[in-house]
Design an enzyme around this catalytic site. Structure first.
Site, PDB file in Angstrom:
ATOM      1  N   HIS A 110      40.871  45.150  45.255  1.00 31.26           N
ATOM      2  CA  HIS A 110      42.295  45.016  45.578  1.00 31.26           C
ATOM      3  C   HIS A 110      42.855  46.267  46.259  1.00 31.26           C
ATOM      4  CE1 HIS A 110      42.220  41.317  43.374  1.00 31.26           C
ATOM      5  NE2 HIS A 110      41.872  41.919  42.262  1.00 31.26           N
ATOM      6  N   HIS A 155      34.296  34.261  44.196  1.00 34.84           N
ATOM      7  CA  HIS A 155      35.575  34.683  43.621  1.00 34.84           C
ATOM      8  C   HIS A 155      36.115  35.907  44.348  1.00 34.84           C
ATOM      9  CE1 HIS A 155      38.885  34.852  40.873  1.00 34.84           C
ATOM     10  NE2 HIS A 155      38.724  36.166  40.875  1.00 34.84           N
TER      11      HIS A 155
END
Length: 303
Positions: free
Chosen positions: A264, A237
């Site tokens: 991120h 993931h």
């Protein structure tokens, strides 16, 4: 020639926002050559557009958020990962709220939607960004790196000190010349720890989260009845997330990405550093598809 791609037809879906818990209507539409992926807040008047570019990333806590002034779109990474994996260059993404629906927590439902809409080649060359030299960003013990590579490869290592993850594979490397994004990566779901969920909910995050759209882990194991989709679903993931974040360059990559505990925020820092260092990359097109180090599935007819 490797050509740009868009969707053949418009397609719609409904879901909930992972963090907001709100119902969201999503519409994917074809877009002209050189448009890129553009998010549209269709619930606002006038409609506000936010191109999916690294410079438009605002918040990076728990997900990647695009901003235009005070308008935002949260959790874009799974949909962008599906767009990247299927080689979609141009599309409009219309939303009825400020967050992309979480669906099942993976990119799988978005892959299905895009394939259902059908892919259409356009009359212009697809542009790739080729990495020419190493570019790295670090923050504490976290690291994200681009390296030259004749193809597209993503390597990732996570390091969670948790009983369930300690005994599982926490690193993976996927070379997409020999591995299918759709089969091997797209179905990996986001994951969360029970111990964190109360904290997140107090901060109005993960309000839409459940075992329906995430792998939920407590001290004893995975709470989802059906278990994991891949033995290494956790790190897969993270690879899925990275592919979505990297697509904010606006083009498919020829190169390798290596992440160690990256997320991120660091992924976005790496993109901004790469864009600023103009000697580290070049834009290339391929007149002859057989000479390209990356190939894409033939466009599929709409279902």
């Amino acid at each position: 020639m490797i050509k740009q791609r868009t969707l053949k037809n418009t397609i719609r879906a409904t879901g909930v926002g992972l963090h907001s818990g709100e119902k969201v209507y999503l519409t994917l539409k074809p877009a002209p050559v050189d448009t890129g992926i553009v998010f549209r807040r269709a619930d606002l008047d006038p409609v506000v557009e936010i191109p999916a570019r690294a410079a438009n990333v605002g918040e990076t806590t728990m997900s990647t958020t695009l901003v235009n002034g005070d308008v935002k779109v949260d959790t874009v990474e799974h949909l962008l990962s599906a767009m990247a994996g299927l080689g979609i260059d141009n599309a409009y993404v219309e939303l009825s709220a400020s967050e992309v629906p979480i669906m099942d927590g993976s990119a799988g439902p978005f892959v299905f939607l895009i394939q259902s809409a059908g892919l259409e080649e356009q009359d212009a060359a697809k542009k790739f960004i080729r990495i020419l030299r190493e570019v790295t960003v670090e923050e504490g013990d976290k690291r994200a790196t681009f390296l030259p590579f004749e193809g597209f490869k993503v390597s990732f290592e996570i390091d969670f000190d948790h009983p369930v993850l300690r005994n599982r594979t926490q690193s993976a490397s996927v070379d997409f010349s020999s591995t299918s994004f759709v089969k091997e990566v797209s179905r990996a779901r986001t994951f969360g720890f029970m111990r964190d969920i109360e904290y997140l909910r107090k901060h109005n995050l993960a309000l839409g989260g459940s075992v329906e759209n995430a792998i939920v882990v407590d001290e004893d194991g995975v709470l989802n009845e059906d278990g994991l989709r891949y033995e290494d679903e956790f790190v897969k993931h993270k690879i899925l997330d990275a592919i979505g974040d990297l697509y904010l360059l606006g083009n498919s990559l020829i190169g390798e990405f290596k992440g160690y505990k990256s997320g991120h925020a660091l992924n976005n820092q790496l993109l901004r550093k790469l864009i600023a260092e103009t000697d580290a990359w070049e834009v290339v097109t391929f007149e002859d598809a057989s000479t390209a180090p990356i190939s894409y599935m033939r466009p599929v007819a709409a279902v």
